[in-house]
Design a protein around this motif. Structure first.
Motif, PDB file in Angstrom:
ATOM      1  N   LEU A 101       0.820  -1.208   0.000  1.00 15.35           N
ATOM      2  CA  LEU A 101       0.000   0.000   0.000  1.00 15.35           C
ATOM      3  C   LEU A 101       0.855   1.259   0.000  1.00 15.35           C
ATOM      4  N   VAL A 102       1.660   1.396  -1.031  1.00 17.00           N
ATOM      5  CA  VAL A 102       2.531   2.553  -1.210  1.00 17.00           C
ATOM      6  C   VAL A 102       2.091   3.259  -2.484  1.00 17.00           C
ATOM      7  N   GLU A 103       1.854   4.564  -2.380  1.00 18.70           N
ATOM      8  CA  GLU A 103       1.440   5.339  -3.546  1.00 18.70           C
ATOM      9  C   GLU A 103       2.664   5.656  -4.394  1.00 18.70           C
ATOM     10  N   VAL A 104       2.628   5.267  -5.667  1.00 15.38           N
ATOM     11  CA  VAL A 104       3.766   5.433  -6.568  1.00 15.38           C
ATOM     12  C   VAL A 104       3.331   6.119  -7.863  1.00 15.38           C
ATOM     13  N   THR A 105       4.310   6.634  -8.563  1.00 13.45           N
ATOM     14  CA  THR A 105       4.061   7.161  -9.904  1.00 13.45           C
ATOM     15  C   THR A 105       4.155   6.006 -10.900  1.00 13.45           C
ATOM     16  N   GLN A 106       3.610   6.197 -12.065  1.00 10.25           N
ATOM     17  CA  GLN A 106       3.704   5.166 -13.110  1.00 10.25           C
ATOM     18  C   GLN A 106       5.171   4.903 -13.452  1.00 10.25           C
ATOM     19  N   GLU A 107       5.958   5.966 -13.524  1.00  6.79           N
ATOM     20  CA  GLU A 107       7.377   5.827 -13.852  1.00  6.79           C
ATOM     21  C   GLU A 107       8.104   4.961 -12.821  1.00  6.79           C
ATOM     22  N   ASP A 108       7.856   5.225 -11.538  1.00  7.71           N
ATOM     23  CA  ASP A 108       8.512   4.429 -10.499  1.00  7.71           C
ATOM     24  C   ASP A 108       7.997   2.995 -10.479  1.00  7.71           C
ATOM     25  N   TYR A 109       6.712   2.811 -10.723  1.00  2.00           N
ATOM     26  CA  TYR A 109       6.151   1.467 -10.805  1.00  2.00           C
ATOM     27  C   TYR A 109       6.851   0.672 -11.907  1.00  2.00           C
ATOM     28  N   ASP A 110       6.946   1.278 -13.069  1.00  2.37           N
ATOM     29  CA  ASP A 110       7.593   0.614 -14.206  1.00  2.37           C
ATOM     30  C   ASP A 110       9.054   0.291 -13.893  1.00  2.37           C
ATOM     31  N   LYS A 111       9.733   1.220 -13.243  1.00  2.00           N
ATOM     32  CA  LYS A 111      11.143   1.021 -12.893  1.00  2.00           C
ATOM     33  C   LYS A 111      11.300  -0.149 -11.915  1.00  2.00           C
ATOM     34  N   VAL A 112      10.475  -0.179 -10.881  1.00  2.00           N
ATOM     35  CA  VAL A 112      10.554  -1.266  -9.894  1.00  2.00           C
ATOM     36  C   VAL A 112      10.240  -2.607 -10.545  1.00  2.00           C
TER      37      VAL A 112
END
Length: 152
Positions: free
Chosen positions: A9-20
């Motif tokens: 339950l961590v709010e992320v950006t699409q860019e960070d999601y894709d990176k992870v």
């Protein structure tokens, strides 16, 4: 922004999601290694105890006193119960992957990712069906499990 996953339950950006997600894909074999170590070191224990084994490995990866890869930390002599032909159970693979996602989110600068073990806990030993974590090789101060569990 959006929540990383129903479990994380961590709010992320699409860019960070894709990176992870991309970085996690590079760790596929090491996630399997973590799952095998979880099986050997904490099978039958609660999820927090199992996740703590994986966090303990990752804490060492992040600490300059130890090897810098998951595989090297896990296979260091006399450190973890590493046996290559250990069975792979889905529950351990999923947990190892979950912990790696949380670790990568933390590396990307996110806080409150759902750690179950602080970063300075580098050592543990098993006794009477539980693992006990500490910051030094010897001593009698152990992690007290005071953080909220992301697995409840």
């Amino acid at each position: 922004t959006f929540i990383f996953s129903p479990q994380i339950l961590v709010e992320v950006t699409q860019e960070d999601y894709d990176k992870v997600m991309h970085e996690a894909s590079l760790y596929e074999q090491e996630i399997y290694m973590l799952a095998k170590v979880i099986f050997r070191e904490a099978r039958g224990m609660c999820t927090d105890q199992q996740a703590a084994v994986a966090w303990n490995v990752l804490n060492r990866v992040d600490n300059p006193r130890f090897d810098s890869t998951i595989a090297a930390v896990i296979t260091s002599p006399s450190q973890y119960a590493w046996i290559e032909d250990t069975p792979l159970w889905d529950e351990h693979i999923n947990l190892a992957q979950d912990v790696v996602y949380r670790w990568l989110l933390e590396k990307a600068g996110y806080t409150n990712v759902g750690r179950v073990l602080p970063a300075d806990y580098l050592y543990f030993f098993g006794y009477d069906g539980l693992n006990y974590y500490r910051t030094t090789w010897s001593g009698d101060t152990y992690w007290d499990w005071t953080w909220d569990s992301p697995y409840n």
